[in-house]
Write a protein that holds these residues in place. Structure first.
Motif, PDB file in Angstrom:
ATOM      1  N   UNK A 146      41.315  43.815  29.871  1.00 53.81           N
ATOM      2  CA  UNK A 146      40.803  42.527  30.335  1.00 53.81           C
ATOM      3  C   UNK A 146      40.119  42.632  31.697  1.00 53.81           C
ATOM      4  N   UNK A 147      40.557  43.575  32.530  1.00 51.85           N
ATOM      5  CA  UNK A 147      39.952  43.714  33.847  1.00 51.85           C
ATOM      6  C   UNK A 147      38.506  44.205  33.764  1.00 51.85           C
ATOM      7  N   UNK A 148      38.120  44.822  32.665  1.00 50.12           N
ATOM      8  CA  UNK A 148      36.709  45.165  32.484  1.00 50.12           C
ATOM      9  C   UNK A 148      35.858  43.907  32.425  1.00 50.12           C
ATOM     10  N   UNK A 180      38.507  54.693  42.674  1.00 49.51           N
ATOM     11  CA  UNK A 180      37.368  53.769  42.669  1.00 49.51           C
ATOM     12  C   UNK A 180      37.700  52.449  43.346  1.00 49.51           C
ATOM     13  N   UNK A 181      38.956  52.057  43.339  1.00 53.34           N
ATOM     14  CA  UNK A 181      39.313  50.817  44.036  1.00 53.34           C
ATOM     15  C   UNK A 181      39.066  50.949  45.538  1.00 53.34           C
ATOM     16  N   UNK A 182      39.366  52.109  46.095  1.00 57.23           N
ATOM     17  CA  UNK A 182      39.117  52.320  47.519  1.00 57.23           C
ATOM     18  C   UNK A 182      37.635  52.530  47.804  1.00 57.23           C
ATOM     19  N   UNK A 199      37.874  45.052  43.756  1.00 54.41           N
ATOM     20  CA  UNK A 199      38.907  46.002  44.202  1.00 54.41           C
ATOM     21  C   UNK A 199      40.258  45.645  43.610  1.00 54.41           C
ATOM     22  N   UNK A 200      40.606  44.352  43.639  1.00 54.89           N
ATOM     23  CA  UNK A 200      41.870  43.927  43.018  1.00 54.89           C
ATOM     24  C   UNK A 200      41.876  44.238  41.528  1.00 54.89           C
ATOM     25  N   UNK A 201      40.745  44.051  40.862  1.00 54.53           N
ATOM     26  CA  UNK A 201      40.676  44.309  39.423  1.00 54.53           C
ATOM     27  C   UNK A 201      40.941  45.773  39.112  1.00 54.53           C
ATOM     28  N   UNK A 202      40.373  46.686  39.892  1.00 52.74           N
ATOM     29  CA  UNK A 202      40.614  48.106  39.664  1.00 52.74           C
ATOM     30  C   UNK A 202      42.066  48.480  39.928  1.00 52.74           C
TER      31      UNK A 202
END
Length: 358
Positions: free
Chosen positions: A83-85, A222-224, A270-273
């Motif tokens: 779902x985060x995609x 990737x979030x960072x 960032x939160x999603x990753x």
């Protein structure tokens, strides 16, 4: 929960659904539970407690949120990706809308137009991966990042010029008041290159760093990398009115606003990753090679093996008696009253329950 009564369209749309046994929770009895699915109407209320993590509710008085299949809810639920995609797809579309607003507000320049096209392409790959779960979208999105990195390198070197052969480069930007912005563009190019590299590594090593509770390690990286865009956009929005006002390079007032808006979108991405990294583990407990728990079978014919063992031997302890179910409780299908494993760990019980269920 206190629920409002169903409206007439909702009652007409509601249909009974029977809960199926949950594959991740074999200890839950496969007792049919009636619930309402695909409920539509503005007056429909939702609530209830899920049974065994299967997404059903405990009684027909607690309907699930949803709409009739005729209105497209079945198409929306029919996706294979995380779902985060979809969340990051919306973030990419928001970035493209901001780029379009900047193009329409002031004098259009080629780099912003190419940035908008790349953002739309990234959003398309995220949507495709959300719908189909295709891992090739990692490679496609990485290629877009490499293209953006090359475009940003040209922007930092030649300014707002078309990247065609024969075009002159505005090198004066490295020696005048625009120097901080050229440096920020170089950092943005490095960020896009690292993001593309992470996507290619995720495509090449899909199981790297995956544990029972965490997903691929590249999601964390990737979030960072995504978060590093926050100070870049914030400084660009802050320095444009401070350094370029009342100069020949003054920017439209919407550009700083768009930079600050991008900061919010970057935080959401960032939160999603991070959320996808935390929720895409295997869910299976780590195999323990040594254990002292007494194990028993569910039917008494073949003893349940200790965790991490491949065969039963005398070193595993005394052979359990017949008629002992999981957890040491006497089975109604056998006549024995085997030992009760009162001190068995939850992970051992979960592993044995899954083995019996399979």
């Amino acid at each position: 929960h206190e629920l409002a009564p169903l409206s007439r369209p909702a009652r007409q749309c509601a249909r009974p659904a029977v809960a199926q046994p949950c594959a991740m929770s074999p200890a839950v009895p496969a007792t049919p539970v009636t619930a309402f699915a695909d409920i539509g109407g503005q007056d429909a209320a939702a609530g209830g407690v899920a049974v065994g993590g299967c997404g059903m509710v405990e009684s027909s008085e607690l309907p699930l949120l949803g709409r009739c299949p005729d209105h497209g809810s079945r198409w929306f639920r029919k996706h294979r990706g995380h779902n985060q995609l979809g969340v990051r797809c919306c973030c990419g579309l928001a970035m493209a809308v901001l780029s379009l607003m900047v193009l329409l507000d002031g004098e259009p320049f080629p780099q912003m137009a190419m940035t908008m096209i790349c953002q739309l392409a990234s959003a398309a790959t995220l949507f495709r991966q959300w719908r189909s779960g295709s891992p090739w979208m990692f490679f496609a999105r990485g290629s877009v990042c490499f293209l953006r990195s090359a475009m940003l390198v040209h922007w930092s070197a030649c300014g707002r010029r078309w990247p065609w052969p024969g075009q002159d480069c505005d090198l004066q930007g490295w020696v005048d008041v625009r120097l901080p912005f050229r440096v920020l563009i170089v950092l943005a190019a490095l960020r896009q290159f690292l993001n593309g590299t992470s996507l290619v590594l995720h495509f090449s090593f899909p199981k790297r760093g995956v544990t029972a509770m965490r997903g691929n390690e590249q999601l964390w990286y990737r979030s960072w990398i995504q978060l590093s865009g926050f100070p870049i956009q914030f400084l660009r929005g802050l320095l444009k009115p401070l350094l370029l006002e009342d100069t020949a390079f003054e920017r439209p007032s919407l550009e700083p606003v768009a930079n600050f808006a991008r900061c919010l979108v970057i935080l959401i991405a960032t939160w999603s990753l991070q959320e996808q990294w935390r929720s895409t583990g295997t869910g299976l407990p780590k195999v323990v090679t040594e254990t002292t728990d007494e194990c028993s079978s569910s039917d008494g014919s073949t003893p349940r093996l200790p965790t991490g063992s491949s065969s039963w031997s005398s070193a595993s302890g005394p052979r359990p008696e017949a008629g002992v179910e999981l957890g040491g409780r006497p089975s109604s299908r056998g006549s024995g009253a085997g030992p009760r494993s009162a001190h068995a760990s939850p992970l051992v019980r979960l592993a044995s329950a899954r083995e019996a269920w399979s």
